[in-house]
Motif scaffolding. Structure first.
Motif, mmCIF file in Angstrom:
data_model
loop_
_atom_site.group_PDB
_atom_site.id
_atom_site.type_symbol
_atom_site.label_atom_id
_atom_site.label_comp_id
_atom_site.label_asym_id
_atom_site.label_seq_id
_atom_site.Cartn_x
_atom_site.Cartn_y
_atom_site.Cartn_z
ATOM 1 N N LYS A 12 29.754 46.559 38.799
ATOM 2 C CA LYS A 12 30.688 47.247 38.114
ATOM 3 C C LYS A 12 31.025 48.299 38.826
ATOM 4 O O LYS A 12 30.472 49.152 39.746
ATOM 5 C CB LYS A 12 29.706 47.679 36.841
ATOM 6 N N PRO A 13 32.140 48.964 38.669
ATOM 7 C CA PRO A 13 32.779 50.090 39.480
ATOM 8 C C PRO A 13 32.068 51.423 39.115
ATOM 9 O O PRO A 13 31.543 51.576 38.062
ATOM 10 C CB PRO A 13 34.330 50.214 38.834
ATOM 11 N N THR A 14 31.724 52.137 40.189
ATOM 12 C CA THR A 14 31.064 53.274 40.069
ATOM 13 C C THR A 14 32.000 54.306 39.380
ATOM 14 O O THR A 14 33.184 54.106 39.159
ATOM 15 C CB THR A 14 30.721 53.937 41.508
ATOM 16 N N PRO A 15 31.374 55.473 38.937
ATOM 17 C CA PRO A 15 32.471 56.485 38.459
ATOM 18 C C PRO A 15 33.570 57.322 39.481
ATOM 19 O O PRO A 15 34.607 57.203 38.923
ATOM 20 C CB PRO A 15 31.343 57.595 38.003
ATOM 21 N N ALA A 16 33.177 57.223 40.686
ATOM 22 C CA ALA A 16 34.074 57.614 41.704
ATOM 23 C C ALA A 16 35.217 56.564 41.843
ATOM 24 O O ALA A 16 36.264 57.028 41.908
ATOM 25 C CB ALA A 16 33.270 57.885 42.766
ATOM 26 N N LEU A 18 36.077 54.356 39.456
ATOM 27 C CA LEU A 18 36.980 54.229 38.304
ATOM 28 C C LEU A 18 37.863 55.618 38.169
ATOM 29 O O LEU A 18 39.061 55.549 37.694
ATOM 30 C CB LEU A 18 35.996 54.549 36.983
ATOM 31 N N GLN A 19 37.400 56.714 38.687
ATOM 32 C CA GLN A 19 38.403 57.880 38.855
ATOM 33 C C GLN A 19 39.438 57.636 39.728
ATOM 34 O O GLN A 19 40.801 57.863 39.570
ATOM 35 C CB GLN A 19 37.596 59.099 39.362
ATOM 36 N N ALA A 20 39.132 57.108 40.983
ATOM 37 C CA ALA A 20 40.446 56.476 41.886
ATOM 38 C C ALA A 20 41.410 55.618 41.216
ATOM 39 O O ALA A 20 42.632 55.668 41.401
ATOM 40 C CB ALA A 20 39.694 55.847 43.141
ATOM 41 N N MET A 21 40.757 54.639 40.302
ATOM 42 C CA MET A 21 41.672 53.675 39.526
ATOM 43 C C MET A 21 42.440 54.534 38.802
ATOM 44 O O MET A 21 43.819 54.190 38.519
ATOM 45 C CB MET A 21 40.702 52.870 39.026
ATOM 46 N N MET A 22 42.093 55.399 37.809
ATOM 47 C CA MET A 22 42.868 56.198 36.894
ATOM 48 C C MET A 22 43.873 56.932 37.545
ATOM 49 O O MET A 22 44.844 57.098 36.962
ATOM 50 C CB MET A 22 41.870 56.921 36.002
ATOM 51 N N ALA A 23 43.791 57.296 38.816
ATOM 52 C CA ALA A 23 44.788 58.298 39.453
ATOM 53 C C ALA A 23 45.665 57.496 40.233
ATOM 54 O O ALA A 23 46.372 58.075 40.893
ATOM 55 C CB ALA A 23 43.878 59.241 40.482
ATOM 56 N N ALA A 24 45.548 56.275 40.169
ATOM 57 C CA ALA A 24 46.347 55.305 40.985
ATOM 58 C C ALA A 24 48.147 55.521 40.807
ATOM 59 O O ALA A 24 48.325 55.573 39.418
ATOM 60 C CB ALA A 24 46.266 53.982 40.907
ATOM 61 N N GLU A 25 48.746 55.671 41.653
ATOM 62 C CA GLU A 25 50.349 55.300 41.302
ATOM 63 C C GLU A 25 50.833 53.970 41.408
ATOM 64 O O GLU A 25 50.202 53.300 42.242
ATOM 65 C CB GLU A 25 50.933 56.023 42.717
ATOM 66 N N VAL A 26 51.297 53.681 40.576
ATOM 67 C CA VAL A 26 51.663 52.238 40.115
ATOM 68 C C VAL A 26 53.094 51.718 39.988
ATOM 69 O O VAL A 26 54.060 52.805 39.761
ATOM 70 C CB VAL A 26 50.994 51.514 39.144
ATOM 71 N N GLY A 27 53.406 50.619 40.202
ATOM 72 C CA GLY A 27 55.020 50.139 40.331
ATOM 73 C C GLY A 27 54.885 48.598 39.818
ATOM 74 O O GLY A 27 53.692 48.257 39.276
ATOM 75 N N ASP A 28 55.759 47.840 40.008
ATOM 76 C CA ASP A 28 55.739 46.430 39.536
ATOM 77 C C ASP A 28 55.638 45.641 40.901
ATOM 78 O O ASP A 28 56.519 45.662 41.839
ATOM 79 C CB ASP A 28 57.107 46.028 38.988
ATOM 80 N N ASP A 29 54.283 45.046 41.154
ATOM 81 C CA ASP A 29 53.977 44.365 42.242
ATOM 82 C C ASP A 29 54.807 43.052 42.602
ATOM 83 O O ASP A 29 54.938 42.754 43.533
ATOM 84 C CB ASP A 29 52.658 44.012 42.423
ATOM 85 N N VAL A 30 55.380 42.429 41.672
ATOM 86 C CA VAL A 30 56.046 41.151 41.564
ATOM 87 C C VAL A 30 57.344 41.429 42.550
ATOM 88 O O VAL A 30 57.966 40.668 43.156
ATOM 89 C CB VAL A 30 56.282 40.434 40.304
ATOM 90 N N PHE A 31 57.882 42.994 42.273
ATOM 91 C CA PHE A 31 59.071 43.148 43.040
ATOM 92 C C PHE A 31 58.567 43.992 44.300
ATOM 93 O O PHE A 31 59.465 44.510 44.880
ATOM 94 C CB PHE A 31 59.758 44.221 41.993
ATOM 95 N N GLY A 32 57.365 43.891 44.690
ATOM 96 C CA GLY A 32 56.912 44.692 45.846
ATOM 97 C C GLY A 32 57.070 46.012 45.587
ATOM 98 O O GLY A 32 57.103 46.851 46.707
ATOM 99 N N GLU A 33 56.872 46.628 44.463
ATOM 100 C CA GLU A 33 57.150 48.058 44.197
ATOM 101 C C GLU A 33 55.944 48.818 43.655
ATOM 102 O O GLU A 33 55.896 49.988 43.157
ATOM 103 C CB GLU A 33 58.254 48.361 43.355
ATOM 104 N N ASP A 34 54.799 48.160 44.017
ATOM 105 C CA ASP A 34 53.498 49.028 43.434
ATOM 106 C C ASP A 34 53.085 49.691 44.744
ATOM 107 O O ASP A 34 52.493 49.129 45.493
ATOM 108 C CB ASP A 34 52.376 48.080 42.915
ATOM 109 N N PRO A 35 53.126 51.204 44.816
ATOM 110 C CA PRO A 35 52.913 51.733 46.324
ATOM 111 C C PRO A 35 51.325 51.615 46.430
ATOM 112 O O PRO A 35 50.674 51.475 47.591
ATOM 113 C CB PRO A 35 52.895 52.981 46.023
ATOM 114 N N TYR A 243 39.450 52.176 47.545
ATOM 115 C CA TYR A 243 38.073 52.980 47.272
ATOM 116 C C TYR A 243 36.868 52.186 48.162
ATOM 117 O O TYR A 243 36.160 52.578 48.940
ATOM 118 C CB TYR A 243 37.593 53.400 45.997
ATOM 119 N N ALA A 244 36.811 50.827 47.786
ATOM 120 C CA ALA A 244 35.638 50.264 48.284
ATOM 121 C C ALA A 244 35.546 49.936 49.875
ATOM 122 O O ALA A 244 34.645 50.238 50.484
ATOM 123 C CB ALA A 244 35.814 48.557 47.581
ATOM 124 N N LEU A 245 36.927 49.656 50.362
ATOM 125 C CA LEU A 245 36.933 49.608 51.806
ATOM 126 C C LEU A 245 36.608 51.086 52.462
ATOM 127 O O LEU A 245 36.088 51.033 53.686
ATOM 128 C CB LEU A 245 38.210 49.344 52.194
#
Length: 338
Positions: A12-16, A18-35, A243-245
């Protein structure tokens, strides 16, 4: 204490994380626009010396896309008979790609350049065309066995000489690399495509990456879409992969060490017939007759330890991020008093 050795997919994701996930900048990846997805794909591709990457929901999907890109109907895939692409992907090589499979009985899930050369079929109307070789490193059903760089280099040289494509199912490649000390780019240079998993020992909740040259990944994006793998705001998941890498690769050595301790413990017990060589985070062992895997696992569960049957008298343990030193000590204690 609940101890889960069924698989490294149970992490399961660690607290750190999860924090990185919630702070992610997102877009629409089907259009290649998720940074964040774009950043993950670029990061992994660079790590393995490839031009581009593709984020997918699962390792089965990345493997199946690779097979689809590299083959045509009536071609064949050459791999070890224990390979994940044969054992655990529902015959996808046939369903998705119309390809045949040519199985080699290797050693603990590993095949050699010599075995592959013998397996390559002559060109006749009545035979499938040998087109693709798939290596799995580490080899799950082989007990987490590791290909050395020299072994992979020999296979790569043969494939290039004979005009075959070479794909790496690297679901647990980082468990191998922390043991060998080799650089991912040195491995990547030997393969036409590479699949890596983020949701096993690396601890991300979802996702695998397919890596290759730009033209290959352009084709792979289309096959991902037709297989239902196009995701929208997938950056929340990709952030876990980044974060994992960044934080969870080197610690895989701890998992490997704990697996080796379990293996050494099992080798000393009178009710264990044999233990596969433990090279990474997987321990596969055979029980002395008449002890059966089902009854053995039932007894383990009464002690709060869960594992997988791998045959009528065969059991698999897999160590991972959520298997702690305290859990290791408890497991060893239970095994010694079994």
């Amino acid at each position: 204490m609940n101890i889960n050795l069924i698989s490294d997919t149970v992490t399961k994701p660690t607290p750190a994380m999860l924090q990185a996930m919630m702070a992610a900048e997102v877009g629409d990846d089907v259009f290649g626009e998720d940074p964040t997805v774009n950043a993950l794909q670029s990061k992994a591709a660079t790590l393995f010396g490839k031009e581009a990457g593709l984020f997918c929901p699962s390792g089965t999907m990345t493997n199946q896309i690779a097979i689809k890109c590299h083959t045509q109907p009536l071609d064949e895939v050459i791999c070890d008979h224990y390979s994940h692409v044969y054992q655990y992907e529902a015959g996808g090589y046939a369903f998705n790609s119309g390809a045949a499979i040519n199985l080699i009985a290797g050693t603990n899930g590993k095949i050699t350049a010599g075995q592959i050369e013998v397996a390559i079929k002559p060109v006749h109307d009545w035979l499938p065309l040998s087109r693709l070789v798939v290596l799995e490193n580490t080899a799950n059903k082989g007990g987490g066995s590791i290909y050395t760089l020299a072994e992979m280099r020999a296979i790569s040289k043969l494939c290039r000489k004979r005009g075959l494509r070479l794909h790496l199912d690297g679901a647990r490649i980082f468990n191998a690399l922390v043991e060998t000390g080799e650089h991912p780019a040195d491995v990547g240079a030997l393969f036409d495509s590479v699949s890596i998993c983020l949701s096993k020992g690396l601890g991300a909740p979802v996702g695998s990456l397919l890596l290759g040259d730009a033209a290959f990944i352009k084709m792979a994006r289309r096959f991902r879409k037709v297989m239902g793998g196009g995701m929208r705001q997938a950056g929340y998941l990709a952030a876990a992969g980044i974060y994992a890498l960044d934080h969870h690769v080197e610690r895989l050595k701890e998992d490997n060490v704990r697996a080796k301790i379990l293996g050494e413990t099992l080798e000393s017990l009178p009710w264990v017939e044999s233990v596969r060589p433990v090279q990474s985070n997987i321990v596969i062992f055979d029980l002395q007759f008449p002890l059966a895997a089902a009854s053995f696992l039932e007894k383990l569960e009464t002690k709060g330890i869960h594992a997988s049957p791998f045959g009528p008298q065969t059991v698999r343990f897999v160590t991972h991020l959520d298997f702690t030193q305290e859990m290791l000590e408890r497991t060893v204690e239970v095994l010694k008093t079994f």
